[in-house]
Design a protein around this motif. Sequence first.
Motif, PDB file in Angstrom:
ATOM      1  N   ALA A 154      16.623 -32.148  18.735  1.00 24.44           N
ATOM      2  CA  ALA A 154      15.841 -33.317  18.342  1.00 24.44           C
ATOM      3  C   ALA A 154      16.244 -33.799  16.962  1.00 24.44           C
ATOM      4  O   ALA A 154      16.376 -35.013  16.709  1.00 24.44           O
ATOM      5  CB  ALA A 154      14.349 -32.982  18.371  1.00 24.44           C
ATOM      6  N   ALA A 155      16.454 -32.884  16.037  1.00 24.83           N
ATOM      7  CA  ALA A 155      16.853 -33.271  14.675  1.00 24.83           C
ATOM      8  C   ALA A 155      18.221 -33.927  14.660  1.00 24.83           C
ATOM      9  O   ALA A 155      18.494 -34.810  13.826  1.00 24.83           O
ATOM     10  CB  ALA A 155      16.848 -32.042  13.771  1.00 24.83           C
ATOM     11  N   ALA A 156      19.071 -33.532  15.607  1.00 19.44           N
ATOM     12  CA  ALA A 156      20.411 -34.129  15.667  1.00 19.44           C
ATOM     13  C   ALA A 156      20.413 -35.471  16.387  1.00 19.44           C
ATOM     14  O   ALA A 156      21.470 -36.091  16.544  1.00 19.44           O
ATOM     15  CB  ALA A 156      21.364 -33.165  16.377  1.00 19.44           C
ATOM     16  N   GLY A 157      19.252 -35.918  16.867  1.00 19.10           N
ATOM     17  CA  GLY A 157      19.175 -37.207  17.547  1.00 19.10           C
ATOM     18  C   GLY A 157      19.577 -37.149  19.001  1.00 19.10           C
ATOM     19  O   GLY A 157      19.777 -38.195  19.632  1.00 19.10           O
ATOM     20  N   ALA A 165      12.582 -37.851  13.873  1.00 11.34           N
ATOM     21  CA  ALA A 165      11.562 -37.047  13.195  1.00 11.34           C
ATOM     22  C   ALA A 165      10.374 -36.791  14.110  1.00 11.34           C
ATOM     23  O   ALA A 165       9.840 -35.668  14.179  1.00 11.34           O
ATOM     24  CB  ALA A 165      11.109 -37.758  11.922  1.00 11.34           C
ATOM     25  N   VAL A 166       9.941 -37.828  14.832  1.00 14.60           N
ATOM     26  CA  VAL A 166       8.835 -37.646  15.767  1.00 14.60           C
ATOM     27  C   VAL A 166       9.251 -36.726  16.913  1.00 14.60           C
ATOM     28  O   VAL A 166       8.444 -35.916  17.402  1.00 14.60           O
ATOM     29  CB  VAL A 166       8.356 -39.009  16.288  1.00 14.60           C
ATOM     30  N   SER A 167      10.505 -36.831  17.337  1.00 15.19           N
ATOM     31  CA  SER A 167      10.985 -35.931  18.398  1.00 15.19           C
ATOM     32  C   SER A 167      10.878 -34.472  17.976  1.00 15.19           C
ATOM     33  O   SER A 167      10.527 -33.603  18.782  1.00 15.19           O
ATOM     34  CB  SER A 167      12.434 -36.269  18.753  1.00 15.19           C
ATOM     35  N   LEU A 225      15.155 -23.906  20.574  1.00 10.49           N
ATOM     36  CA  LEU A 225      16.333 -24.591  21.100  1.00 10.49           C
ATOM     37  C   LEU A 225      16.199 -26.108  20.990  1.00 10.49           C
ATOM     38  O   LEU A 225      17.190 -26.813  20.762  1.00 10.49           O
ATOM     39  CB  LEU A 225      16.557 -24.204  22.566  1.00 10.49           C
ATOM     40  N   GLY A 226      14.980 -26.605  21.161  1.00 15.79           N
ATOM     41  CA  GLY A 226      14.788 -28.053  21.193  1.00 15.79           C
ATOM     42  C   GLY A 226      14.764 -28.706  19.839  1.00 15.79           C
ATOM     43  O   GLY A 226      15.216 -29.856  19.685  1.00 15.79           O
ATOM     44  N   ILE A 227      14.257 -28.013  18.816  1.00 15.76           N
ATOM     45  CA  ILE A 227      14.147 -28.628  17.492  1.00 15.76           C
ATOM     46  C   ILE A 227      15.510 -29.028  16.936  1.00 15.76           C
ATOM     47  O   ILE A 227      15.671 -30.158  16.432  1.00 15.76           O
ATOM     48  CB  ILE A 227      13.380 -27.687  16.534  1.00 15.76           C
TER      49      ILE A 227
END
Length: 749
Positions: A712-715, A356-358, A707-709
């Motif tokens: 990040a959400a996928a870990g 989540a923080v990512s 692209l990054g979100i």
Amino acid sequence: MPRQKLHIKGMTCASCVRRVEKALQRVPGVQQAIVNLATEQAEVELSEPVPPDALIEAVRLAGYDAEPAIESRMVQADLQAARLRLILSLVFSLPVLVLSMFLPGVLPAQGWWLLALTTPVQFGVAWPFYRAAFGALRSGSANMEVLILTGTLAAYFYSLALTLSGQHHHLYYEASAIIITLVLLGKYLEARAKGRARAAMEALWALVPQQVLRWNGSDYQPVPLAAVQPGDRLLVRTGDRIPVDGEVLDGRGWVDESAITGESVPRECLPGDSVLSGALLTDGLLHLRAVAVGEQTALAQIARAVEAAQSQKGAIQRLADRVAAGFVPIVMVIAVLTFVGWWWTTRSLPDALIPAVSVLVIACPCALGLAVPIALMTGTTRAARMGILLRGIEALERVRTVDTLVLDKTGTLTMGQPHLTRIRLEGEVLEGEAPAEPMESEAPAEPRTPSPFTGRVGVGDNSEPSTEPNENEVLQLAAMLERAVRHPLAEAIVREAERRGLDLAQMANDRWRITDITVIPGGGVRAGNALIGSPRFLQEQGIAVGKEWREPVLLAFDGRVIAGFEFEDEPLPEAQETIRALQASGLHLVLCSGDHAGAVAAFAQRVGIQEWYGAQRPQEKAALVARLQAQGRRVAFVGDGINDAPALAQADLSIAVSTATALASEVADMVLLNRDLRTLLAALQLSRAIYGVIRQNLFFAFVYNTLGIPLAAAGKLNPLIAALAMSLSSVSVITNALRLLRHGTSKKQ
């Protein structure tokens, strides 16, 4: 209808303007509220009396602050506050950057040191961001401050959690502190620009003297300008500025109105003539009757026209705010869903918190905050090296669409110095006219005194035939007379005589004594039987001036006019070359000037412009721009001087040249800092390049996030990798912007 002005604090974008306007319009008794972001002022039109406290309270409830408008003090206070916040932020942020990036682990329990340095930045100097963000959220929207604080708080609290758990590595305090510092730098530069704009408006009123000489029935006494009423009799002396719009009652003088009307040549004023407030009396003495004073003068009307037209015109400046309004809630929702999803799957708080923080860190708007400022910084740096001052992103947006360029003549395309172009001798016929037929009943010529030109005698002396003076002899006499006068046209005559190598001193010694020369203030010069001055001056001295004499300066000898002098303001050396290049780029050019129509027509033909307009006063120039806009054209106006300010404000793009007065420069979207007119073409090309880089930077900034979100959400990204990706997005926009520093260099090689 009553009006009130307020100074609004805390506005940062166009959405802030809309919120303040809506808040004010909800107050009972408010008919309309117009908020100007550039001046940070709200002008409130009232249908009934409303206490200022009620308006101020409405603004404060919307999340901003307000106070009654007091011009310069407020702008200076805002600038000082922005400078102080920036300095404090730098003091705390630079050690955080050094310790985090270059000296990790050098101090025992380094996380606590970083926490102590970052906290004053995050919650101290950034406090105005919280107020603006809170006001936006309370009104149900999101602005750039919400986006900035979301990212910095995510980095701060994640690092705080790690610090509290005893971990002193993989902290992101520097992201929080440096982002806020960069934003504060932008706020400081913005405050400086607003301060200059306000100072320029105040410089307009500096044209008007604050002390005047008023007739009290027996003598002229100094009184404050505020005490002058319409109908008062005033005295203006050589070198004074005219304090009011008035009518000349007595006296004569030459009045320089170039800062008001754009007329390059001073105008002779006699009883019955009108004069304008702010004009300079270069020669003579005038007794005036005040016609319009204070807010009713032409100068005040120009100032009001500028303030009314100085509004936000661009759309790209608000792009980040519009995107942020939807981007921030979406990021927050994704972060919450990420936390819930991982918690549901793993039942582990760290495993749920890190993805989540990512998401929040990868969405940190560092690149978004840098996209526009870094492009403007590098672009304006390159522009300054090329002699161009760019005043903001709105100008860059409008450059792309401009198809018509309206150019002022005096001081913009010219040297700004009258130049003697022709000497017409007695008997020469004006171009296009037939010579006058002699009358059969014409009486024989009267005897004349000896001529001073060649030592030969005139009609009536039987010793040798009459010889009329040639052009050099006429110029020699005129220059000898005009040397006693400080006037632009007189100086042009003297310069031409010196250029031709005429011996003025020798002629003075041989033919005239200096004591014979009499300067008549505001009129002309007399020396024996010779007179030089305007046609009206010669007529008043008893000289018959025929209709064929149309020149502004005439020379008479022995009771008749023997020569006329024509003048022109010389074009800049590169004017024709630049005009051809501008036309080749697809722009339609229009010449517009306050000079008389004949001079403008001749100048337009000389430089190759087909469409021209002469004798244009400030409001007429603005009306011309409006007519062109009504035809569907996107108009850029290039000018200098206060008289151009309404047209500059009306135009889609406004450009001032290096001779521009302070007001014209502050109204203008661009200012050319040197007299090389080719800089105008370079300015248009560079502006298009800067705007293109801004759009590319915004694209890069959002691509990294979009692209990054998901990753990040996928870990797939921990906060460290997310921070690295965030840094790469910043590097990409900076690298792209640095290309502007090389703009145009390849063309010169």
